[in-house]
Motif scaffolding. Structure first.
Motif, PDB file in Angstrom:
ATOM      1  N   GLN A  64      33.104  37.199 -29.515  1.00  0.00           N
ATOM      2  CA  GLN A  64      33.364  36.456 -30.750  1.00  0.00           C
ATOM      3  C   GLN A  64      34.011  35.109 -30.430  1.00  0.00           C
ATOM      4  N   GLY A  65      34.966  35.118 -29.476  1.00  0.00           N
ATOM      5  CA  GLY A  65      35.627  33.876 -29.087  1.00  0.00           C
ATOM      6  C   GLY A  65      34.656  32.885 -28.471  1.00  0.00           C
ATOM      7  N   GLN A  66      33.709  33.403 -27.667  1.00  0.00           N
ATOM      8  CA  GLN A  66      32.704  32.528 -27.070  1.00  0.00           C
ATOM      9  C   GLN A  66      31.842  31.866 -28.144  1.00  0.00           C
ATOM     10  N   MET A  67      31.382  32.645 -29.098  1.00  0.00           N
ATOM     11  CA  MET A  67      30.513  32.098 -30.142  1.00  0.00           C
ATOM     12  C   MET A  67      31.269  31.114 -31.032  1.00  0.00           C
ATOM     13  N   GLU A  68      32.531  31.434 -31.338  1.00  0.00           N
ATOM     14  CA  GLU A  68      33.331  30.498 -32.132  1.00  0.00           C
ATOM     15  C   GLU A  68      33.547  29.195 -31.363  1.00  0.00           C
ATOM     16  N   LEU A  69      33.791  29.332 -30.048  1.00  0.00           N
ATOM     17  CA  LEU A  69      33.976  28.138 -29.217  1.00  0.00           C
ATOM     18  C   LEU A  69      32.707  27.296 -29.182  1.00  0.00           C
ATOM     19  N   VAL A  70      31.575  27.968 -29.009  1.00  0.00           N
ATOM     20  CA  VAL A  70      30.293  27.239 -28.994  1.00  0.00           C
ATOM     21  C   VAL A  70      30.059  26.549 -30.325  1.00  0.00           C
ATOM     22  N   ASP A  71      30.367  27.251 -31.426  1.00  0.00           N
ATOM     23  CA  ASP A  71      30.212  26.638 -32.758  1.00  0.00           C
ATOM     24  C   ASP A  71      31.113  25.417 -32.904  1.00  0.00           C
ATOM     25  N   HIS A  72      32.340  25.530 -32.415  1.00  0.00           N
ATOM     26  CA  HIS A  72      33.271  24.396 -32.497  1.00  0.00           C
ATOM     27  C   HIS A  72      32.769  23.210 -31.667  1.00  0.00           C
ATOM     28  N   MET A  73      32.239  23.500 -30.465  1.00  0.00           N
ATOM     29  CA  MET A  73      31.725  22.409 -29.631  1.00  0.00           C
ATOM     30  C   MET A  73      30.479  21.785 -30.256  1.00  0.00           C
ATOM     31  N   LYS A  74      29.642  22.629 -30.865  1.00  0.00           N
ATOM     32  CA  LYS A  74      28.472  22.100 -31.583  1.00  0.00           C
ATOM     33  C   LYS A  74      28.907  21.164 -32.708  1.00  0.00           C
ATOM     34  N   GLU A  75      29.913  21.597 -33.434  1.00  0.00           N
ATOM     35  CA  GLU A  75      30.434  20.780 -34.534  1.00  0.00           C
ATOM     36  C   GLU A  75      30.993  19.458 -34.002  1.00  0.00           C
ATOM     37  N   ASN A  76      31.713  19.540 -32.878  1.00  0.00           N
ATOM     38  CA  ASN A  76      32.265  18.315 -32.280  1.00  0.00           C
ATOM     39  C   ASN A  76      31.153  17.360 -31.847  1.00  0.00           C
TER      40      ASN A  76
END
Length: 772
Positions: free
Chosen positions: A217-229
């Motif tokens: 879950q942390g990996q996917m949230e991190l990827v989503d955050h980086m995508k957003e950035n």
């Protein structure tokens, strides 16, 4: 333009006054680093209750800026910001209103200095300032998110390391259980140990399963955050590059016609540097997550994570590539009308060079000149499949290579070509009525940059504004016609160097007004512009202003077709009027002593109603760069002097000639000439020259028949009904000079030394000097 950006463009004396405003309580380093934030924050007076958090917000901004200053060259500035933040917190935490008021007062003093230096009030542009504020806010927000992503990566790595320890401990316990089962008969003690281990393994597996879910879950949230950035960075970069930098380039092009620039390249560089830092950090974050994922155990690897990270890496690298290639800009354009075998200069700058440490391996920039067709092919090949083959040069440029140098004080990576020279040019085939002055060429600046210690290599290039190459000075007016039309009317995103063939008069009128104003310092009135409109449309009758504004002017009308019964075009006439006004009539025009743009017939009608001795000054219709004096004689007959051109005004100023002619008494309508022209008269010399000689003075006179006979010489132009009078000069200190005595005089030698090539165009007769 922001207030601080204007302050940085002030002359040295005014800049010192600005420097004196800032001291211990408001360091200039704070003013510089937080220029946009300060102006947006305190430009408009806020209620006192809203100022309570001003010190906290200011300190936070200072600390954020200080954290970004990682370069050793910025260490001193970083320390200054930290000291200032401590000072503000210590002295003003209990009284934020005092600091707010003090800083607001400093900005008011700064504005006064700018207004005095510019001679005009500074007007803030709320919409522009608001847009800049939103841009800065967006960059600061994404910076915080990038920092948060860094913390998430650290947390993810710690969780994975913790999971690995627990996972191996679980495997160890399972190994013990297998060993107990296989090492011999199970005693009660060994069964108890096995049961205990099984309980531990089950508990550990439960925790490991929970950790797997948490890590995934942390990996996917991190990827989503980086995508957003990455998405936010793409939007912000588009705003900086596609709006602000393009606007600056357009303003740079219009400045070639005299339009003052509003944007500031240093401000754009600050935004680009922040973008470069954020994009590079995001790229490292993506690579770090990919590295962590590749080294983790199989149970933690998600099927699509590798593909997602690879796609994100390509996206962020593409952003960086766009940023680097787009910020390779020509800070100082080469001359747009370029004469062969004449030295010229240009400056190229990489806005993100300092931030990305490109200067660690200084890149070399080369310059070549290419045709319009080659520029089109270059742009097409670059758009379709990356950089194509090297374009064909159409000329040879000396000193066309140089290394970019880094200036730590202003963080600028640039190269200035100070001694380039175009030795020869290869012309393209001409079609129809095209001339060499219609041909548009461009200078191609090329380089290659290494980023990240050679990790990434970028091939960059940029094109100059179109240039017209001439080989002789008499080609200059038409060359400037091509450049002026292109600068004013080139559409955005055009194919090099497409430009409309027709524009409305109101568009062209604004271009002519700015061109005249920038060259002479004086504006053109609506009447002046209407006169020019009627002239270019070859109209002998007044045209309604609304109708005139909507009429279209073609390129051919502008600078190809000769004016009726003339051997020159509208542009040639206007260009020479600007030239003579700039060089010899600037002060008279700015004081509104020259009527200038008025038809001969209208001048006659105006003067015909005035008493004898009334005169006005108008630009000649028949003589390029000529200004004539029309005046009322006895019996209300109107006369015009043969026009004075630059060569005449070089010998004696127009104000002195007006002083010489006693027939001229009142400037239209009824102003005594000495009241307005006396400050421009040349003061007579009351002493001999050092060599003991008396310096002669040329004085303008009218022919003797003007006072004895009403039979005046008329203009050879059949359409000019006003008698045209030939003026002449004589020496005020001696009788009229003969041709030989004048040619032996010191004045003749001085004139000859001033412009030796042009002296063949003068005629000497009977002690008088007049231009042929």
């Amino acid at each position: 333009m922001a207030l601080w950006a204007r302050a940085q463009q002030l002359p040295q004396e005014s800049l010192q006054k600005v420097r004196a405003i800032y001291g211990e309580h408001f360091p200039i380093e704070v003013r510089h680093c937080l220029a946009t934030w300060i102006e947006n924050r305190i430009w408009t007076q806020e209620p006192e209750e809203q100022q309570r958090f001003f010190v906290e917000e200011l300190v936070q901004e200072l600390q954020t800026h200080a954290e970004l200053m990682l370069s050793p060259e910025l260490f001193v500035t970083k320390m200054k910001l930290i000291e200032a933040s401590n000072l503000f917190r210590r002295q003003y935490s209990h009284a934020p209103h005092e600091l707010y008021t003090y800083m607001r007062r400093c900005l008011a003093l700064e504005m006064d200095v700018i207004q005095n230096a510019m001679g005009a009030p500074y007007i803030a542009q709320p919409q522009t300032e608001r847009k800049y504020s939103e841009l800065i806010t967006g960059l600061q927000t994404v910076r915080q998110k990038v920092n948060m992503a860094t913390e998430e990566i650290r947390s993810l790595q710690a969780n994975i390391e913790s999971f690995s320890l627990q996972y191996h401990e679980c495997l160890k316990n399972k190994g013990h259980i297998n060993y107990i089962q296989q090492s011999g008969p199970l005693t009660a003690e060994r069964r108890e140990l096995e049961a205990c281990l099984r309980v531990q393994v089950e508990e550990m597996e439960r925790k490991l399963n929970a950790s797997v879910a948490q890590i995934n879950q942390g990996q996917m949230e991190l990827v989503d955050h980086m995508k957003e950035n990455i998405s936010t960075l793409r939007q912000l970069q588009s705003q900086v590059l596609d709006e602000e930098l393009i606007k600056w380039k357009r303003e740079q092009q219009l400045s070639g016609n005299g339009v003052p620039m509003q944007s500031n390249l240093n401000t754009i560089q600050e935004w680009c540097e922040l973008l470069a830092d954020l994009i590079w950090s995001t790229r490292q974050q993506v690579n770090n997550v990919a590295r962590i994922n590749s080294k983790t155990i199989v149970e933690l690897r998600q099927p699509h994570l590798v593909e997602m990270l690879d796609d994100m890496s390509k996206q962020v690298t593409s952003l960086l590539s766009t940023l680097v290639t787009s910020t390779f800009v020509i800070e100082k354009q080469p001359p747009q009308v370029m004469k062969t075998n004449t030295r010229f200069t240009a400056t190229v700058r990489l806005l993100v060079g300092g931030q990305l440490n490109v200067h660690m391996t200084p890149p070399r920039v080369t310059v070549v000149i290419i045709s319009e067709q080659q520029a089109q092919l270059l742009l097409k090949s670059d758009t379709q499949s990356g950089r194509g083959k090297q374009p064909v040069e159409c000329g040879d440029i000396l000193n066309n290579s140089g290394c970019m140098e880094y200036q730590p004080t202003n963080r600028q990576l640039s190269v200035s070509f100070r001694n380039m020279q175009l030795r020869k040019i290869k012309r393209a085939e001409k079609k129809g009525t095209e001339s060499v002055m219609d041909e548009k060429l461009t200078l191609l600046f090329q380089s290659e940059f290494n980023v990240g210690g050679g990790e990434l290599v970028f091939q960059v290039w940029t094109l100059s504004l179109p240039v017209v190459v001439i080989v002789h000075g008499n080609q200059e007016p038409h060359g400037w016609a091509t450049v002026t039309w292109d600068n004013a009317f080139s559409p955005p995103g055009r194919v090099p160097f497409a430009v409309p063939d027709k524009v409305t008069w109101i568009q062209l009128a604004e271009t002519l007004r700015i061109k005249f104003c920038s060259a002479t310092g004086g504006d053109l009135s609506e009447d002046n512009l209407r006169f020019l409109g009627e002239k270019i449309f070859r109209s002998n009758l007044p045209i309604n202003p609304m109708e005139l504004n909507g009429m279209t002017v073609s390129w051919t009308q502008f600078c190809k077709d000769a004016l009726p019964e003339r051997n020159f075009t509208f542009w040639e006439w206007f260009y020479m009027v600007v030239k003579v006004t700039r060089d010899y009539l600037r002060t008279l025009w700015c004081d509104r002593l020259i009527m200038g743009f008025i038809q001969k017939k209208q001048a006659e009608e105006m003067l015909g109603k005035c008493p004898p001795g009334t005169f006005l000054l108008r630009f000649s219709d028949s003589e390029l760069g000529g200004i004539t004096i029309a005046w009322t004689g006895e019996g209300n007959e109107v006369f015009s002097l043969q026009p004075f051109t630059s060569r005449d005004l070089m010998l004696r100023s127009l104000a002195d000639r007006i002083l010489d002619l006693t027939q001229l008494q009142f400037l239209y309508p009824n102003i005594a000439k000495d009241d307005v022209f006396s400050k421009y008269y040349t003061k007579p010399e009351n002493e001999m020259l050092k060599n003991g000689y008396v310096k002669p003075v040329l004085v303008t006179t009218l022919p003797p028949y003007m006072s004895s006979s009403p039979a005046y010489a008329h203009s050879p132009d059949s359409h000019r009904n006003t008698p045209s009078v030939h003026s002449s000069y004589f020496s005020a200190s001696t009788p009229a000079q003969t041709e030989s005595s004048f040619m032996d005089s010191e004045l003749f030698e001085q004139i000859r030394a001033f412009e030796p090539e042009g002296f063949d165009d003068f005629d000497y007769f009977g002690g008088n000097v007049a231009m042929k």
